[in-house]
Design an enzyme around this catalytic site. Structure first.
Site, PDB file in Angstrom:
ATOM      1  N   ARG A 121      -4.431  33.563  37.570  1.00  0.00           N
ATOM      2  CA  ARG A 121      -4.240  32.445  36.623  1.00  0.00           C
ATOM      3  C   ARG A 121      -5.377  32.323  35.624  1.00  0.00           C
ATOM      4  NH1 ARG A 121      -2.362  29.597  41.332  1.00  0.00           N
ATOM      5  NH2 ARG A 121      -0.117  29.742  41.412  1.00  0.00           N
ATOM      6  N   LYS A 143      -6.747  35.455  20.670  1.00  0.00           N
ATOM      7  CA  LYS A 143      -5.345  35.883  20.695  1.00  0.00           C
ATOM      8  C   LYS A 143      -5.276  37.186  21.480  1.00  0.00           C
ATOM      9  CE  LYS A 143      -3.350  33.924  16.496  1.00  0.00           C
ATOM     10  NZ  LYS A 143      -2.763  34.226  15.172  1.00  0.00           N
ATOM     11  N   GLU A 185      -9.679  43.807   6.374  1.00  0.00           N
ATOM     12  CA  GLU A 185      -9.781  42.485   7.018  1.00  0.00           C
ATOM     13  C   GLU A 185     -11.084  41.794   6.610  1.00  0.00           C
ATOM     14  OE1 GLU A 185      -7.299  41.140   8.751  1.00  0.00           O
ATOM     15  OE2 GLU A 185      -6.115  42.794   9.575  1.00  0.00           O
ATOM     16  N   LYS A 227     -14.313  33.431  10.605  1.00  0.00           N
ATOM     17  CA  LYS A 227     -13.261  33.351  11.634  1.00  0.00           C
ATOM     18  C   LYS A 227     -13.606  32.277  12.661  1.00  0.00           C
ATOM     19  CE  LYS A 227      -9.879  35.359  14.440  1.00  0.00           C
ATOM     20  NZ  LYS A 227      -9.045  36.473  14.789  1.00  0.00           N
ATOM     21  N   GLU A 237      -3.409  27.621  16.102  1.00  0.00           N
ATOM     22  CA  GLU A 237      -2.608  27.807  14.889  1.00  0.00           C
ATOM     23  C   GLU A 237      -1.551  26.711  14.759  1.00  0.00           C
ATOM     24  OE1 GLU A 237      -2.171  32.029  14.129  1.00  0.00           O
ATOM     25  OE2 GLU A 237      -0.378  31.607  12.963  1.00  0.00           O
ATOM     26  N   ARG A 242      -5.612  28.125  10.733  1.00  0.00           N
ATOM     27  CA  ARG A 242      -5.682  29.496  11.261  1.00  0.00           C
ATOM     28  C   ARG A 242      -4.639  30.398  10.609  1.00  0.00           C
ATOM     29  NH1 ARG A 242      -7.120  31.516  17.392  1.00  0.00           N
ATOM     30  NH2 ARG A 242      -7.093  33.728  16.869  1.00  0.00           N
ATOM     31  N   ASN A 246      -3.555  34.943   8.113  1.00  0.00           N
ATOM     32  CA  ASN A 246      -2.413  35.852   7.929  1.00  0.00           C
ATOM     33  C   ASN A 246      -2.248  36.282   6.474  1.00  0.00           C
ATOM     34  OD1 ASN A 246      -1.740  35.738  10.661  1.00  0.00           O
ATOM     35  ND2 ASN A 246      -0.562  33.847  10.362  1.00  0.00           N
ATOM     36  N   HIS A 249      -0.494  39.445   5.581  1.00  0.00           N
ATOM     37  CA  HIS A 249       0.133  39.973   6.784  1.00  0.00           C
ATOM     38  C   HIS A 249       1.669  39.940   6.743  1.00  0.00           C
ATOM     39  CE1 HIS A 249      -3.926  39.985   8.260  1.00  0.00           C
ATOM     40  NE2 HIS A 249      -3.566  40.401   9.450  1.00  0.00           N
ATOM     41  N   HIS A 253       3.265  43.259   7.261  1.00  0.00           N
ATOM     42  CA  HIS A 253       4.109  43.481   8.441  1.00  0.00           C
ATOM     43  C   HIS A 253       5.422  44.176   8.035  1.00  0.00           C
ATOM     44  CE1 HIS A 253       6.066  42.532  12.295  1.00  0.00           C
ATOM     45  NE2 HIS A 253       7.128  42.274  11.565  1.00  0.00           N
ATOM     46  N   HIS A 267      -2.424  49.278  10.271  1.00  0.00           N
ATOM     47  CA  HIS A 267      -2.272  47.830  10.099  1.00  0.00           C
ATOM     48  C   HIS A 267      -3.131  47.316   8.935  1.00  0.00           C
ATOM     49  CE1 HIS A 267      -1.955  43.579  11.140  1.00  0.00           C
ATOM     50  NE2 HIS A 267      -3.275  43.518  11.151  1.00  0.00           N
TER      51      HIS A 267
HETATM   52  P1  NAD Z   1      -7.272  50.666  18.018  1.00  0.00           P
HETATM   53  O1  NAD Z   1      -7.767  49.817  19.092  1.00  0.00           O
HETATM   54  O2  NAD Z   1      -6.019  51.437  18.263  1.00  0.00           O
HETATM   55  O3  NAD Z   1      -8.404  51.671  17.556  1.00  0.00           O
HETATM   56  C1  NAD Z   1      -8.129  52.582  16.520  1.00  0.00           C
HETATM   57  C2  NAD Z   1      -8.454  54.018  16.945  1.00  0.00           C
HETATM   58  O4  NAD Z   1      -9.863  54.177  16.938  1.00  0.00           O
HETATM   59  C3  NAD Z   1      -8.000  54.385  18.349  1.00  0.00           C
HETATM   60  O5  NAD Z   1      -7.601  55.736  18.335  1.00  0.00           O
HETATM   61  C4  NAD Z   1      -9.258  54.239  19.180  1.00  0.00           C
HETATM   62  O6  NAD Z   1      -9.253  55.054  20.321  1.00  0.00           O
HETATM   63  C5  NAD Z   1     -10.314  54.673  18.202  1.00  0.00           C
HETATM   64  N1  NAD Z   1     -11.644  54.120  18.382  1.00  0.00           N
HETATM   65  C6  NAD Z   1     -11.963  52.829  18.604  1.00  0.00           C
HETATM   66  N2  NAD Z   1     -13.277  52.643  18.541  1.00  0.00           N
HETATM   67  C7  NAD Z   1     -13.816  53.864  18.312  1.00  0.00           C
HETATM   68  C8  NAD Z   1     -15.136  54.324  18.127  1.00  0.00           C
HETATM   69  N3  NAD Z   1     -16.184  53.489  18.079  1.00  0.00           N
HETATM   70  N4  NAD Z   1     -15.333  55.642  17.940  1.00  0.00           N
HETATM   71  C9  NAD Z   1     -14.272  56.505  17.916  1.00  0.00           C
HETATM   72  N5  NAD Z   1     -13.000  56.125  18.036  1.00  0.00           N
HETATM   73  C10 NAD Z   1     -12.780  54.812  18.237  1.00  0.00           C
HETATM   74  O7  NAD Z   1      -6.989  49.832  16.674  1.00  0.00           O
HETATM   75  P2  NAD Z   1      -7.668  48.562  15.993  1.00  0.00           P
HETATM   76  O8  NAD Z   1      -7.410  48.737  14.556  1.00  0.00           O
HETATM   77  O9  NAD Z   1      -9.038  48.319  16.475  1.00  0.00           O
HETATM   78  O10 NAD Z   1      -6.779  47.369  16.556  1.00  0.00           O
HETATM   79  C11 NAD Z   1      -5.417  47.267  16.256  1.00  0.00           C
HETATM   80  C12 NAD Z   1      -4.800  46.311  17.234  1.00  0.00           C
HETATM   81  O11 NAD Z   1      -5.430  45.045  17.105  1.00  0.00           O
HETATM   82  C13 NAD Z   1      -3.318  46.076  17.015  1.00  0.00           C
HETATM   83  O12 NAD Z   1      -2.658  46.175  18.246  1.00  0.00           O
HETATM   84  C14 NAD Z   1      -3.244  44.646  16.483  1.00  0.00           C
HETATM   85  O13 NAD Z   1      -2.054  44.007  16.853  1.00  0.00           O
HETATM   86  C15 NAD Z   1      -4.438  44.029  17.145  1.00  0.00           C
HETATM   87  N6  NAD Z   1      -4.982  42.849  16.448  1.00  0.00           N
HETATM   88  C16 NAD Z   1      -5.221  41.740  17.192  1.00  0.00           C
HETATM   89  C17 NAD Z   1      -5.769  40.621  16.591  1.00  0.00           C
HETATM   90  C18 NAD Z   1      -6.094  39.430  17.429  1.00  0.00           C
HETATM   91  O14 NAD Z   1      -6.453  38.398  16.866  1.00  0.00           O
HETATM   92  N7  NAD Z   1      -6.014  39.540  18.730  1.00  0.00           N
HETATM   93  C19 NAD Z   1      -6.081  40.633  15.229  1.00  0.00           C
HETATM   94  C20 NAD Z   1      -5.830  41.784  14.497  1.00  0.00           C
HETATM   95  C21 NAD Z   1      -5.279  42.901  15.115  1.00  0.00           C
HETATM   96  N1  GLY Z   2      -5.841  37.702  13.405  1.00  0.00           N
HETATM   97  C1  GLY Z   2      -5.302  36.419  13.140  1.00  0.00           C
HETATM   98  C2  GLY Z   2      -5.799  35.370  14.058  1.00  0.00           C
HETATM   99  O1  GLY Z   2      -6.656  35.617  14.870  1.00  0.00           O
HETATM  100  O2  GLY Z   2      -5.344  34.261  13.992  1.00  0.00           O
END
Ligand code: NAD
Ligand code: GLY
Length: 368
Positions: A121, A143, A185, A227, A237, A242, A246, A249, A253, A267
């Site tokens: 939990r 998130k 971003e 942020k 949100e 918040r 977006n 986005h 998207h 992305h």
């Molecule tokens: P990712 O985590 O897939 O990383 C991108 C690539 O880089 C991967 O192949 C990873 O293995 C590699 N990598 C990561 N760090 C590295 C490093 N230091 N050296 C070498 N390789 C490295 O992608 P991302 O762009 O970090 O994240 C995308 C994800 O984040 C999506 O799923 C998206 O939905 C999510 N997201 C979440 C939020 C949130 O608020 N929670 C906000 C924006 C995006």
């Molecule tokens: N990435 C959008 C949020 O955290 O609200």
């Protein structure tokens, strides 16, 4: 070191930003690591680049890392990987007061955070973001999510980390294209509420992308400050504050959906193009000067990010892109709120955007 507080009632935490943090993880986490064994979730690429450094930092403070190395890539944010990771955490006998470390980009942060939110939990976790996108966005704010057949990030929870350690050195091993996607971003924070930061991006973005550490550290801290302010104001949100995060986005998207959420468009690249579209659409509605919208496009042009819809090679209509928007999780009782701009640094939430007008606008952008 920059230390940015995220001031949430009852659950405040710090985001620390400094070069070298990943080599000092054990020291920085301190007493949060209560037991000798420390569970760490990561992916194969990050493990190859940073596993040894993090392992040594934990061994140096008498801790024994227990690694779970997942496949790299978006497909890891799945029910299967979530369930296997939770089973692994249970086998590791993780308790509610323990901390799980999430070492990686947004994929690992989102999956591990979600696992932490449901394990017994809710137990603690620490974000060790290794992509620029994760350092400026996904690791902060709580998130967490996985993807399902119905779409991206449709199953998840709000679950805040206890600590975030952002090390700009991590970006030295990140592929250049991924740095660019995260940079979109960074620019977003300037466009949505900080015109002076957008000016800074214009002057320093190319150096940041070329690897200048000082620029990276400054941009991460400024982005996280923005942020953290927004999350403290509107954690779930609900007030609209918040939702400004977006910006770009909704258009982005639709572009990601049209390109099959594939490597064709990362992305952050979709968000860059989406922000240009949001600006041009705002100008079309008389909300901002077209010259300002073109200034944004110009910055993405010099930093190698998408800025012309017609150059993406999409074989579709504006109406098809709008169809993708209808499946956006931001849909609210039949309406889709859009983040538009009154100028650079002045974004707002518009709830009265007519989708047929957006489709017509997109047709013009697809075939100028
Ligand atoms: P990712 O985590 O897939 O990383 C991108 C690539 O880089 C991967 O192949 C990873 O293995 C590699 N990598 C990561 N760090 C590295 C490093 N230091 N050296 C070498 N390789 C490295 O992608 P991302 O762009 O970090 O994240 C995308 C994800 O984040 C999506 O799923 C998206 O939905 C999510 N997201 C979440 C939020 C949130 O608020 N929670 C906000 C924006 C995006
Ligand atoms: N990435 C959008 C949020 O955290 O609200």
């Amino acid at each position: 070191m920059a230390v940015v507080p995220v001031s949430l009632a009852g659950r405040p935490y710090e985001v620390r930003i400094e070069r070298g943090l990943l080599r000092r993880v054990g020291e920085e986490c301190g007493a949060r690591l209560r037991k000798a064994r420390v569970p760490i979730v990561t992916d194969a690429h990050v493990y190859a680049a940073w596993g040894e450094a993090v392992e040594q930092s934990l061994l140096a403070v008498g801790k024994q890392p227990a690694w779970r190395v997942l496949p790299a890539g978006e497909s890891t944010k799945s029910w299967d990987q979530l369930s296997a990771t939770v089973d692994w955490l249970l086998a590791e006998e993780v308790e509610r007061g323990d901390h799980i470390l999430a070492l990686g980009g947004g994929v690992i942060g989102d999956l591990t955070g979600f696992a932490a939110s449901i394990l017994k939990r809710g137990c603690n976790f620490i974000q060790l973001p290794t992509t620029l996108l994760a350092q400026v966005d996904s690791s902060v704010g709580g998130k967490t999510a996985i993807n399902t057949e119905a779409g991206k990030n449709l199953v998840g929870a709000f679950h805040q980390p206890s600590l975030v350690l952002g090390d700009p050195d991590a970006l030295d091993t990140l592929p250049r294209r991924e740095v660019g996607a995260g940079y979109a971003e960074v620019v977003k924070y300037g466009l949505l509420g900080d015109a002076a930061f957008f000016d800074w991006c214009e002057a320093n973005g190319p150096a940041l992308l070329a690897g200048e550490h000082e620029a990276r550290e400054f941009a991460i801290a400024r982005s996280v400050e923005a942020k953290a302010r927004i999350v403290a104001e509107d954690e779930r949100e609900t007030t609209g504050a918040r939702a400004l995060l977006n910006l770009g986005h909704t258009f982005g998207h639709a572009l990601e959906a049209q390109t099959g959420f594939s490597d064709r468009l990362l992305h952050g690249e979709g968000v860059a193009m989406g922000m240009v579209l949001a600006a041009r659409y705002s100008a079309r509605k008389g909300l901002m000067d077209m010259a300002e919208a073109e200034r944004i496009a110009g910055h993405f042009a010099v930093t190698g990010l998408p800025h012309q819809l017609s150059a993406l090679g999409l074989n579709c209509t504006g109406a098809a892109l709008v169809q993708h928007m209808l499946h956006d999780k931001k849909m609210d009782a039949g309406t889709l709120p859009f983040v538009l701009m009154r100028g650079i640094g002045s974004a707002f939430l518009a709830r009265d955007v007519a989708l047929d007008d957006v489709a017509q606008f997109l047709d013009g952008e697809l075939h100028p």
